[in-house]
Design an enzyme around this catalytic site. Structure first.
Site, PDB file in Angstrom:
ATOM      1  N   HIS A   1      31.743 -14.608  -5.011  1.00 59.26           N
ATOM      2  CA  HIS A   1      31.615 -14.698  -6.474  1.00 59.26           C
ATOM      3  C   HIS A   1      32.333 -15.971  -6.907  1.00 59.26           C
ATOM      4  O   HIS A   1      33.298 -16.397  -6.256  1.00 59.26           O
ATOM      5  CB  HIS A   1      32.295 -13.456  -7.069  1.00 59.26           C
ATOM      6  CG  HIS A   1      32.125 -13.283  -8.539  1.00 59.26           C
ATOM      7  ND1 HIS A   1      32.926 -13.915  -9.459  1.00 59.26           N
ATOM      8  CD2 HIS A   1      31.254 -12.520  -9.253  1.00 59.26           C
ATOM      9  CE1 HIS A   1      32.558 -13.545 -10.673  1.00 59.26           C
ATOM     10  NE2 HIS A   1      31.548 -12.706 -10.580  1.00 59.26           N
TER      11      HIS A   1
ATOM     12  N   ASP B   1      38.278 -10.036  -1.580  1.00 59.15           N
ATOM     13  CA  ASP B   1      37.827  -9.707  -2.927  1.00 59.15           C
ATOM     14  C   ASP B   1      37.105  -8.367  -2.830  1.00 59.15           C
ATOM     15  O   ASP B   1      35.989  -8.294  -2.315  1.00 59.15           O
ATOM     16  CB  ASP B   1      36.898 -10.828  -3.429  1.00 59.15           C
ATOM     17  CG  ASP B   1      36.200 -10.461  -4.738  1.00 59.15           C
ATOM     18  OD1 ASP B   1      36.309  -9.300  -5.170  1.00 59.15           O
ATOM     19  OD2 ASP B   1      35.538 -11.347  -5.302  1.00 59.15           O
TER      20      ASP B   1
ATOM     21  N   GLN C   1      33.674  -5.211  -5.534  1.00 56.23           N
ATOM     22  CA  GLN C   1      32.467  -4.378  -5.381  1.00 56.23           C
ATOM     23  C   GLN C   1      32.604  -3.345  -4.272  1.00 56.23           C
ATOM     24  O   GLN C   1      31.663  -2.606  -4.006  1.00 56.23           O
ATOM     25  CB  GLN C   1      31.241  -5.264  -5.097  1.00 56.23           C
ATOM     26  CG  GLN C   1      30.926  -6.250  -6.193  1.00 56.23           C
ATOM     27  CD  GLN C   1      30.444  -5.592  -7.488  1.00 56.23           C
ATOM     28  OE1 GLN C   1      30.087  -4.403  -7.516  1.00 56.23           O
ATOM     29  NE2 GLN C   1      30.441  -6.351  -8.568  1.00 56.23           N
TER      30      GLN C   1
ATOM     31  N   LYS D   1      35.195  -1.813 -13.124  1.00 55.94           N
ATOM     32  CA  LYS D   1      34.082  -1.480 -12.212  1.00 55.94           C
ATOM     33  C   LYS D   1      34.360  -0.141 -11.521  1.00 55.94           C
ATOM     34  O   LYS D   1      33.593   0.306 -10.680  1.00 55.94           O
ATOM     35  CB  LYS D   1      33.926  -2.578 -11.162  1.00 55.94           C
ATOM     36  CG  LYS D   1      33.533  -3.944 -11.757  1.00 55.94           C
ATOM     37  CD  LYS D   1      33.254  -4.947 -10.669  1.00 55.94           C
ATOM     38  CE  LYS D   1      33.316  -6.372 -11.116  1.00 55.94           C
ATOM     39  NZ  LYS D   1      32.207  -6.811 -11.947  1.00 55.94           N
TER      40      LYS D   1
ATOM     41  N   CYS E   1      26.763 -14.926 -11.110  1.00 58.14           N
ATOM     42  CA  CYS E   1      28.000 -15.684 -10.773  1.00 58.14           C
ATOM     43  C   CYS E   1      28.089 -15.965  -9.282  1.00 58.14           C
ATOM     44  O   CYS E   1      29.197 -16.013  -8.719  1.00 58.14           O
ATOM     45  CB  CYS E   1      29.265 -14.974 -11.248  1.00 58.14           C
ATOM     46  SG  CYS E   1      29.297 -14.715 -13.012  1.00 58.14           S
TER      47      CYS E   1
HETATM   48  N1  7TS Z   1      34.379 -10.621  -7.440  1.00 53.82           N
HETATM   49  C1  7TS Z   1      33.236  -9.936  -7.324  1.00 53.82           C
HETATM   50  C2  7TS Z   1      32.683  -9.635  -5.968  1.00 53.82           C
HETATM   51  C3  7TS Z   1      32.586  -9.506  -8.479  1.00 53.82           C
HETATM   52  O1  7TS Z   1      31.454  -8.818  -8.366  1.00 53.82           O
HETATM   53  C4  7TS Z   1      33.120  -9.803  -9.753  1.00 53.82           C
HETATM   54  C5  7TS Z   1      32.418  -9.440 -11.031  1.00 53.82           C
HETATM   55  C6  7TS Z   1      34.347 -10.488  -9.795  1.00 53.82           C
HETATM   56  C7  7TS Z   1      34.927 -10.895  -8.624  1.00 53.82           C
HETATM   57  C8  7TS Z   1      35.037 -10.798 -11.091  1.00 53.82           C
HETATM   58  O2  7TS Z   1      35.540  -9.613 -11.637  1.00 53.82           O
HETATM   59  P1  7TS Z   1      36.281  -9.630 -13.056  1.00 53.82           P
HETATM   60  O3  7TS Z   1      36.521  -8.200 -13.348  1.00 53.82           O
HETATM   61  O4  7TS Z   1      37.533 -10.411 -12.879  1.00 53.82           O
HETATM   62  O5  7TS Z   1      35.327 -10.286 -14.007  1.00 53.82           O
HETATM   63  N2  7TS Z   1      31.022  -9.280 -10.875  1.00 53.82           N
HETATM   64  C9  7TS Z   1      30.134  -9.145 -11.866  1.00 53.82           C
HETATM   65  C10 7TS Z   1      28.773  -8.904 -11.626  1.00 53.82           C
HETATM   66  O6  7TS Z   1      28.279  -8.776 -10.525  1.00 53.82           O
HETATM   67  N3  7TS Z   1      28.142  -8.828 -12.798  1.00 53.82           N
HETATM   68  O7  7TS Z   1      29.031  -9.029 -13.778  1.00 53.82           O
HETATM   69  C11 7TS Z   1      30.272  -9.215 -13.214  1.00 53.82           C
END
Ligand code: 7TS
Length: 419
Positions: A136, A213, A216, A239, A377
């Site tokens: 990401h 990371d 997910q 999430k 992203c």
């Molecule tokens: N890493 C992964 C693998 C992600 O899927 C996401 C967000 C992030 C980091 C960032 O997370 P945040 O909570 O700091 O924003 N992914 C997504 C997505 O797949 N659609 O919207 C956000």
């Protein structure tokens, strides 16, 4: 005794009653465009059960004050509940100690903390950082900023057409200059589950620390940071059926102790004079200022909720959803699944001949179906797989087979509109 246990097991599995679970999620009763909401955008953010909402209401109505600073009842109560949430998160990922759990604002914040706290202290000119094509943007951009500042270099693990990491290539990237590895556990765009345990062992054999990371992965499978032996593990509350504005950075205590604080301010210090400041112990050293107390407590309730269902039960059920959806979608002519790894979580990215993913998303919304469209992203993944964007259905344990059917019939409707 044993016989009774094994006799109970199947019954326990069948006790996963999705309708019963859905009743916990008030938002799932919504109608969108006059149709029942089919929420398939869980990889972006999942929904919150009533138990978590109730916990937030209880906190705000009878427990709230600022933490770590009062001798009065409410401040002591809020502090105790915040620290209890930290222990819930510790158990959720099986960290050795609660001080290895740092509350952040989310995965992005956790990764930036490692970049500033560890990277800026230990990465030097000429050093190399290994990332993967699947990352990401939040696990790319901070490291690019660091590489630019320090004169370090980023090396990238390639992927196959199916969206799997080429582990042999990963191993070939190591040399004496390799100082850090960042890898995502599960791909948000493709659902690929990466062999992070093996990748960590390989890096450790060469003395290289690894950040995983887990944004997910944490919502979809049991995560055991001691078993993985990762040095850092980052994930987000929103999430995980929890609130926004909260996340976790797990770090091994000895590494967190050696790191620079990322943000300066109240609570992260032991003493301050204009000549010298000494820092608090971990994890407080990394939690400057008033933290998102309510959100942390809400996240504690969310992981309790998920643990009560059981992450193994969740994984098994979501795999059934994925397999059914994959089978159904592959019967549709002109539709191609992007991301066909052998080991996947319930993410179904796809493209349709002659239809832009954005139009798929808009038309599915008319059917009440929420999917995400775009580059998710992960622009390097899109570039590598030669698609400008995809439509992505991402499932949670509260989705149903009937919702998969609604998605599939929605895609058929899109096809009719465009032919
Ligand atoms: N890493 C992964 C693998 C992600 O899927 C996401 C967000 C992030 C980091 C960032 O997370 P945040 O909570 O700091 O924003 N992914 C997504 C997505 O797949 N659609 O919207 C956000």
């Amino acid at each position: 005794m044993k016989l009774i246990d094994s006799a109970l097991k199947p019954e326990f599995t069948s006790m996963f009653d999705v309708e019963h679970i859905r009743a916990d999620f008030p938002i799932l009763k919504l109608q969108v465009e006059g149709k029942p909401l089919v929420y398939l955008d869980n990889a972006a953010s999942s929904q919150m059960p009533q138990q978590v909402i109730d916990r937030l209401v209880r906190y705000q109505t009878s427990e709230h004050a600022n933490i770590n600073r009062g001798v009065h009842y409410l401040s002591e109560t809020a502090t105790a509940e915040y620290e209890s949430a930290r222990r819930r998160l510790q158990h959720f990922i099986n960290a050795r100690e609660d001080r290895e759990v740092v509350f952040t604002s989310g995965t992005t914040d956790s990764i930036n903390l490692v970049m500033h706290g560890y990277g800026r202290k230990y990465i030097r000119a000429g050093d190399e950082i290994i990332l993967t094509t699947l990352e990401h943007h939040s696990n790319i951009v901070p490291w690019q900023m660091l590489a630019e500042e320090k004169g370090a270099k980023i090396r990238v693990v390639p992927i196959s057409d199916a969206g799997e990491l080429l582990v042999d290539e990963y191993e070939k990237l190591f040399n004496a200059r390799t100082k850090f590895v960042g890898v995502l556990h599960v791909s948000n765009a493709l659902g690929t589950i990466n062999p992070v345990k093996e990748m960590i062992a390989f890096a450790h054999a060469r003395g290289v620390p690894v950040l995983v990371d887990g944004a997910q992965a944490a919502p979809h499978m049991a995560v055991d940071v001691q078993d993985l032996d990762c040095d850092f593990y980052a994930f987000s509350g929103h999430k995980l059926c929890g609130p926004t504005g909260i996340g976790v950075l797990y770090g091994k205590a000895e590494l967190l102790e050696r790191m620079q604080p990322f943000k300066g301010g109240g609570d992260m210090i032991l003493s301050v004079t204009f000549e010298k400041t000494t820092y608090n112990s971990i994890p407080h050293k990394f939690e400057a200022g008033t933290p998102p107390i309510a959100a942390a407590i809400g996240l504690g309730a969310a992981v309790d909720y998920l643990s009560a269902i059981g992450l193994d039960t969740i994984s098994a059920y979501e795999l059934k959803l994925l397999n059914y959806a994959t089978e159904q979608i592959s019967n549709l002519p002109g539709v191609r699944v992007i991301g066909t790894a052998a080991r996947k979580t319930a993410v179904l990215s796809f493209v349709m001949e002659g239809v832009h993913p954005h139009d798929i998303g808009t038309l599915l919304n008319h059917e009440g179906v929420a999917v995400r469209t775009g580059h998710h992203c992960v622009q390097p993944v899109m570039l590598r797989l030669r698609v400008p964007a995809t439509a992505r259905a991402s499932f949670a344990f509260y989705n149903t087979m009937a919702e998969v059917d609604t998605l599939i019939s929605g895609i058929r409707t899109v096809q009719k509109v465009f032919t």
